[in-house]
Enzyme design. Structure first.
Site, PDB file in Angstrom:
ATOM      1  N   LYS A 198       0.854  -1.204   0.000  1.00 31.24           N
ATOM      2  CA  LYS A 198       0.000   0.000   0.000  1.00 31.24           C
ATOM      3  C   LYS A 198       0.884   1.245   0.000  1.00 31.24           C
ATOM      4  CE  LYS A 198      -1.746   1.501   4.040  1.00 31.24           C
ATOM      5  NZ  LYS A 198      -1.443   2.883   4.364  1.00 31.24           N
ATOM      6  N   ASN A 199       1.893   1.251   0.864  1.00 27.84           N
ATOM      7  CA  ASN A 199       2.689   2.473   1.076  1.00 27.84           C
ATOM      8  C   ASN A 199       3.707   2.723  -0.017  1.00 27.84           C
ATOM      9  OD1 ASN A 199       1.111   2.859   3.257  1.00 27.84           O
ATOM     10  ND2 ASN A 199       2.661   2.308   4.784  1.00 27.84           N
ATOM     11  N   ARG A 205      -5.000  10.837   3.933  1.00 26.30           N
ATOM     12  CA  ARG A 205      -4.002  11.895   4.003  1.00 26.30           C
ATOM     13  C   ARG A 205      -2.898  11.698   2.956  1.00 26.30           C
ATOM     14  NH1 ARG A 205      -2.022  13.833   7.965  1.00 26.30           N
ATOM     15  NH2 ARG A 205       0.079  13.415   7.240  1.00 26.30           N
ATOM     16  N   CYS A 226      -5.087  12.197  12.359  1.00 18.23           N
ATOM     17  CA  CYS A 226      -5.885  10.965  12.333  1.00 18.23           C
ATOM     18  C   CYS A 226      -5.757  10.309  13.703  1.00 18.23           C
ATOM     19  CB  CYS A 226      -5.406  10.045  11.217  1.00 18.23           C
ATOM     20  SG  CYS A 226      -3.760   9.467  11.545  1.00 18.23           S
ATOM     21  N   ARG A 265       0.221  14.654  12.871  1.00 15.67           N
ATOM     22  CA  ARG A 265       0.730  14.445  11.508  1.00 15.67           C
ATOM     23  C   ARG A 265       0.792  15.735  10.681  1.00 15.67           C
ATOM     24  NH1 ARG A 265      -1.493   8.788   9.333  1.00 15.67           N
ATOM     25  NH2 ARG A 265       0.443   8.878   8.151  1.00 15.67           N
ATOM     26  N   LEU A 303       7.369  19.691   7.019  1.00 16.89           N
ATOM     27  CA  LEU A 303       8.607  19.304   6.320  1.00 16.89           C
ATOM     28  C   LEU A 303       8.373  19.264   4.804  1.00 16.89           C
ATOM     29  CD1 LEU A 303       9.795  16.481   8.749  1.00 16.89           C
ATOM     30  CD2 LEU A 303      10.603  18.842   8.647  1.00 16.89           C
ATOM     31  N   ASP A 349       4.654   0.647  11.998  1.00 16.14           N
ATOM     32  CA  ASP A 349       3.424  -0.009  11.527  1.00 16.14           C
ATOM     33  C   ASP A 349       3.270  -1.414  12.084  1.00 16.14           C
ATOM     34  OD1 ASP A 349       3.469   1.506   8.202  1.00 16.14           O
ATOM     35  OD2 ASP A 349       2.880   2.264  10.169  1.00 16.14           O
ATOM     36  N   VAL A 378       7.779   7.279  16.658  1.00 14.96           N
ATOM     37  CA  VAL A 378       7.493   7.903  15.358  1.00 14.96           C
ATOM     38  C   VAL A 378       6.217   8.732  15.388  1.00 14.96           C
ATOM     39  CG1 VAL A 378       7.039   7.427  12.913  1.00 14.96           C
ATOM     40  CG2 VAL A 378       8.759   6.078  14.156  1.00 14.96           C
ATOM     41  N   ARG A 411      -8.598  -0.612   4.557  1.00 13.12           N
ATOM     42  CA  ARG A 411      -7.677   0.372   3.944  1.00 13.12           C
ATOM     43  C   ARG A 411      -6.301  -0.244   3.732  1.00 13.12           C
ATOM     44  NH1 ARG A 411      -7.284   5.835   7.021  1.00 13.12           N
ATOM     45  NH2 ARG A 411      -5.834   6.074   5.285  1.00 13.12           N
TER      46      ARG A 411
HETATM   47  C1  EPZ Z   1       4.068   6.908   6.096  1.00 13.66           C
HETATM   48  O1  EPZ Z   1       3.289   7.931   6.703  1.00 13.66           O
HETATM   49  C2  EPZ Z   1       3.154   5.695   6.011  1.00 13.66           C
HETATM   50  N1  EPZ Z   1       2.003   6.005   5.174  1.00 13.66           N
HETATM   51  C3  EPZ Z   1       2.702   5.300   7.418  1.00 13.66           C
HETATM   52  O2  EPZ Z   1       1.907   4.116   7.306  1.00 13.66           O
HETATM   53  C4  EPZ Z   1       3.947   4.984   8.256  1.00 13.66           C
HETATM   54  O3  EPZ Z   1       3.539   4.662   9.575  1.00 13.66           O
HETATM   55  C5  EPZ Z   1       4.873   6.197   8.261  1.00 13.66           C
HETATM   56  O4  EPZ Z   1       5.202   6.564   6.912  1.00 13.66           O
HETATM   57  C6  EPZ Z   1       6.166   5.928   9.018  1.00 13.66           C
HETATM   58  O5  EPZ Z   1       6.820   4.828   8.458  1.00 13.66           O
HETATM   59  C7  EPZ Z   1       2.147   5.965   3.828  1.00 13.66           C
HETATM   60  O6  EPZ Z   1       3.219   5.711   3.319  1.00 13.66           O
HETATM   61  C8  EPZ Z   1       0.931   6.257   3.022  1.00 13.66           C
HETATM   62  P1  EPZ Z   1       6.125  10.324   8.238  1.00 13.66           P
HETATM   63  P2  EPZ Z   1       3.861   9.450   6.735  1.00 13.66           P
HETATM   64  O7  EPZ Z   1       5.983  11.563   7.434  1.00 13.66           O
HETATM   65  O8  EPZ Z   1       4.563   9.730   5.460  1.00 13.66           O
HETATM   66  C9  EPZ Z   1       6.076  13.648  11.574  1.00 13.66           C
HETATM   67  C10 EPZ Z   1       0.080   2.717   7.702  1.00 13.66           C
HETATM   68  O9  EPZ Z   1      -0.414   2.222   8.731  1.00 13.66           O
HETATM   69  N2  EPZ Z   1       6.066  14.624  10.464  1.00 13.66           N
HETATM   70  O10 EPZ Z   1       7.385   9.523   8.162  1.00 13.66           O
HETATM   71  O11 EPZ Z   1       2.764  10.339   7.148  1.00 13.66           O
HETATM   72  C11 EPZ Z   1       4.767  12.891  11.676  1.00 13.66           C
HETATM   73  O12 EPZ Z   1       3.823  13.642  12.418  1.00 13.66           O
HETATM   74  C12 EPZ Z   1       0.524   4.160   7.707  1.00 13.66           C
HETATM   75  O13 EPZ Z   1       0.250   2.099   6.618  1.00 13.66           O
HETATM   76  C13 EPZ Z   1       6.211  15.990  10.761  1.00 13.66           C
HETATM   77  O14 EPZ Z   1       6.332  16.370  11.917  1.00 13.66           O
HETATM   78  O15 EPZ Z   1       4.924   9.328   7.924  1.00 13.66           O
HETATM   79  C14 EPZ Z   1       5.167  11.638  12.391  1.00 13.66           C
HETATM   80  O16 EPZ Z   1       5.205  11.871  13.784  1.00 13.66           O
HETATM   81  C15 EPZ Z   1       0.314   4.844   9.044  1.00 13.66           C
HETATM   82  N3  EPZ Z   1       6.184  16.878   9.739  1.00 13.66           N
HETATM   83  C16 EPZ Z   1       6.593  11.372  11.874  1.00 13.66           C
HETATM   84  O17 EPZ Z   1       7.031  12.612  11.309  1.00 13.66           O
HETATM   85  C17 EPZ Z   1       6.035  16.497   8.435  1.00 13.66           C
HETATM   86  O18 EPZ Z   1       6.037  17.365   7.534  1.00 13.66           O
HETATM   87  C18 EPZ Z   1       6.654  10.317  10.803  1.00 13.66           C
HETATM   88  O19 EPZ Z   1       5.802  10.696   9.762  1.00 13.66           O
HETATM   89  C19 EPZ Z   1       5.896  15.112   8.155  1.00 13.66           C
HETATM   90  C20 EPZ Z   1       5.913  14.204   9.184  1.00 13.66           C
END
Ligand code: EPZ
Length: 420
Positions: free
Chosen positions: A23-24, A93, A117, A122, A126, A304, A326, A397
């Site tokens: 999915k990701n 998202r 969520c 989230r 960045l 995850d 995370v 999902r």
């Molecule tokens: C991706 O989410 C995945 N989703 C998530 O999978 C996964 O848990 C996550 O990466 C971490 O591996 C998809 O790929 C669609 P991040 P993403 O940006 O990109 C903070 C699932 O269950 N952050 O690495 O949203 C954020 O709040 C889902 O399949 C900022 O602060 O993850 C979080 O605390 C859930 N500012 C941390 O970084 C930003 O601009 C990691 O988020 C972006 C992120």
């Protein structure tokens, strides 16, 4: 119609499973098709609600999307709108990832800010700060991001946190920015490599060295054919279900290195783990030993799988500790596991303390996000008696045909309407 899973616990899972596409990975790849007008064929695309949402998103933006097989889609045509529909971004998202390809392809994009969520606030700071470093003019109006690429140009970007989404967003912006862009402290998840390989297939010139991504942007993009990599999180989920039920499960079409953090932790807990080039087999050797888990960006232990392994640890010998670093509130499963008799508690420093017990008892539980739902299914499979898991919209999902796969491994599980 609201549905639920009914699980009769206590069955030992035995057998093997072919793991579907990730999915990701599929989600950013579909967003990236906005960069080209040429035909793109994506294979090994998982059948998931989130994937359907992203396909609907690119269709709304003007692309022709046709299904050419059970797991293959063909996407072609030029973008005719640069306004992403709010209801789709609210629904998922990850749709926010259309921002960079849209602004790169058409010079302008309007995309609603994604909300938080059930696992945290989230933010997307960045993403936006990186885009501005590439000359994208960002303004906000009524909860929508308005991006203009009048001065798109290469630059060096340092990510304060190796955000997966921000790295993907900036990869898709960098390939459109003339010159050499370097992203420092980028995410290293396998899905990032998949996106980089796909962009290269379309004509991009980029390279990854650990956490440094180098992009020579400004090339045009052509046609492409690409196979989505397999879903390491789905694979890990089924591995954990096998171990939690005292069984033996082999996941196939998987790159063992992508799930190595889990495999090593399971070995440490006393589980027998056997790897081949494209498979991992886990075999329970009785109650697992306790573990300490800390979730981190790849190659650390994946967030995850935090909830799914927590379910296993409620049945381990002794005390386990699980620290989530995370996301800021990814514990929807803890209260539900307590209802099943688990001796588990979470502190305000995002740490879960578990005293392993010999059994869990089935009851009615509610999934609050994709992976919490998976954790509750694992607990139900391993628990005694009947467990009802509601909140199927979350599970659908992230997992395709979950109960079919589990049934094929010997689980007694069925999907019924909620009021049955
Ligand atoms: C991706 O989410 C995945 N989703 C998530 O999978 C996964 O848990 C996550 O990466 C971490 O591996 C998809 O790929 C669609 P991040 P993403 O940006 O990109 C903070 C699932 O269950 N952050 O690495 O949203 C954020 O709040 C889902 O399949 C900022 O602060 O993850 C979080 O605390 C859930 N500012 C941390 O970084 C930003 O601009 C990691 O988020 C972006 C992120």
């Amino acid at each position: 119609m609201k549905e639920k899973l009914i699980i009769q616990g206590g069955e030992t899972l035995e057998g093997k499973l072919e793991i579907a596409g990730a999915k990701n990975s599929a989600l950013p790849l579909i967003a990236a098709t906005l960069l080209t007008d040429e035909e793109v064929s994506l294979e090994n695309v998982p059948r998931l609600d989130d994937v359907q949402t992203m396909l609907e998103m690119v269709r709304e933006l003007g692309k022709d999307v046709t299904s050419t097989g059970p797991n293959t889609v063909k996407i072609t045509g030029s973008v005719s709108s640069n306004q992403a529909p709010s209801e789709l971004v609210r629904k998922m998202r990850a749709s926010f990832l259309v921002l960079a390809p849209l602004v790169g392809r058409t010079g302008r994009a309007e995309v609603p800010l994604p909300g938080g969520c059930n696992i945290g606030t989230r933010p997307v700071n960045l993403h936006l700060e990186g885009l501005e470093k590439l000359g994208v003019d960002i303004t906000q109006d009524d909860g929508r991001i308005i991006a203009r690429a009048d001065n798109l140009g290469a630059n060096d970007i340092f990510l304060d946190y190796p955000s997966v989404g921000a790295t993907e967003q900036l990869l898709m912006a960098g390939v459109s920015a003339p010159g050499t862009t370097k992203i420092y402290n980028g995410a290293q998840e396998p899905e990032i490599r998949d996106l980089a390989r796909f962009l290269t297939e379309l004509g991009a010139d980029l390279s990854l060295e650990g956490s440094i991504l180098t992009i020579n942007g400004g090339n045009g993009f052509g046609r492409g054919k690409y196979e989505v990599l397999s879903d390491r999180i789905a694979a890990g989920t089924y591995m954990l279900a096998g171990v939690a039920t005292g069984g033996r499960v082999k996941v196939e079409s998987v790159d063992p290195s992508s799930i190595k953090p889990l495999s090593l932790k399971l070995s440490k807990a006393g589980v027998k783990v056997e790897e081949t080039e494209h498979s991992v087999q886990v075999e329970s050797q009785g109650r697992p030993d306790n573990l300490e888990i800390i979730t981190l960006p790849f190659p650390g232990f994946p967030t995850d799988l935090q909830a799914p392994i927590t379910s296993l640890l409620t049945l381990a010998k002794g005390k386990s500790v699980v620290k989530e670093t995370v996301f800021d509130s990814r514990f929807g499963h803890v209260a539900e596991l307590s209802k099943m008799g688990a001796d588990i508690s979470v502190t305000d420093s995002n740490t879960v303390f578990i005293e392993g017990k010999k059994s869990l008892r089935g009851t009615e539980v509610e999934a609050t996000d994709i992976r919490a739902g998976a954790a509750l299914v694992i607990a139900g499979l391993a628990g005694e008696g009947r467990t009802e898991v509601s909140g199927m919209k979350h599970l659908d999902r992230g997992y395709s045909q979950l109960q079919v796969h589990l049934e094929s491994l010997g689980a007694t599980i069925k999907r019924v309407s909620k009021n049955e």
